[in-house]
Write a protein that holds these residues in place. Structure first.
Motif, short mmCIF file in Angstrom:
data_model
loop_
_atom_site.label_atom_id
_atom_site.label_comp_id
_atom_site.label_asym_id
_atom_site.label_seq_id
_atom_site.Cartn_x
_atom_site.Cartn_y
_atom_site.Cartn_z
N THR A 146 -51.34 -38.20 66.07
CA THR A 146 -51.18 -38.76 64.89
C THR A 146 -49.95 -40.01 65.00
O THR A 146 -49.61 -40.54 66.39
N TYR A 147 -49.97 -40.39 64.13
CA TYR A 147 -49.31 -41.91 64.35
C TYR A 147 -48.44 -42.29 62.72
O TYR A 147 -48.59 -42.26 62.20
N VAL A 148 -46.98 -42.87 63.73
CA VAL A 148 -46.50 -43.98 62.37
C VAL A 148 -46.78 -45.35 62.66
O VAL A 148 -46.56 -45.91 62.83
N ILE A 149 -47.16 -45.82 61.80
CA ILE A 149 -47.59 -46.83 60.89
C ILE A 149 -46.65 -47.86 60.04
O ILE A 149 -45.31 -47.62 58.79
N PHE A 150 -46.39 -49.01 61.19
CA PHE A 150 -45.41 -49.86 60.18
C PHE A 150 -45.64 -50.84 59.73
O PHE A 150 -46.64 -51.68 60.28
N LYS A 151 -45.84 -51.68 58.73
CA LYS A 151 -46.86 -52.53 58.01
C LYS A 151 -45.55 -53.98 57.22
O LYS A 151 -44.76 -53.77 56.84
N ASN A 152 -45.62 -55.03 58.16
CA ASN A 152 -44.32 -55.94 58.08
C ASN A 152 -43.31 -56.04 58.10
O ASN A 152 -42.48 -56.00 57.29
N GLY A 153 -42.92 -54.78 59.82
CA GLY A 153 -41.57 -54.45 60.11
C GLY A 153 -41.48 -53.23 59.01
O GLY A 153 -40.39 -53.26 59.47
N LYS A 154 -41.74 -52.76 58.04
CA LYS A 154 -41.48 -51.80 57.60
C LYS A 154 -41.88 -50.54 57.76
O LYS A 154 -43.14 -50.48 57.83
N GLU A 155 -41.46 -48.77 58.04
CA GLU A 155 -41.93 -48.00 58.16
C GLU A 155 -42.86 -47.91 56.90
O GLU A 155 -42.57 -48.28 55.56
N TYR A 156 -44.17 -47.39 57.47
CA TYR A 156 -45.27 -47.70 56.19
C TYR A 156 -46.36 -45.92 55.79
O TYR A 156 -45.73 -45.48 54.32
N VAL A 157 -46.61 -45.25 57.07
CA VAL A 157 -47.23 -44.40 56.20
C VAL A 157 -47.08 -43.75 57.75
O VAL A 157 -47.45 -44.32 59.02
#
Length: 83
Positions: free
Chosen positions: A23-34
């Protein structure tokens, strides 16, 4: 546990924070994404943000992020003794 790392897909920067159990937390362009979870090597699942349960629908971006996670090779840390 694996340390956070960055991946780039196209021209988008993602920061990946491993949570354990594939399981991974993904940040996109510096903001929590998914949050995502590995189902198979080719199929990754987006997790519901409120319940953290898998959402069983195909999402090409999520699968692309998962493939980049699988192919990520950590950089070797330099040995500070020799500096």
């Amino acid at each position: 546990m694996q340390q956070p790392f960055d991946i780039v897909i196209g021209n988008i920067d993602y920061a990946v924070f491993p949570e354990g159990n594939d399981t991974y937390v993904i940040f996109k362009n510096g903001k929590e994404y998914v949050s995502i979870q590995k189902d198979t090597d080719l199929q990754w699942l987006k997790l519901d943000p409120e319940t953290a349960t898998p959402i069983f629908e195909t999402d090409q971006e999520i699968n692309s992020i998962g493939q980049a996670i699988l192919s990520y090779v950590p950089e070797e840390e330099e040995d500070e003794e020799f500096e």
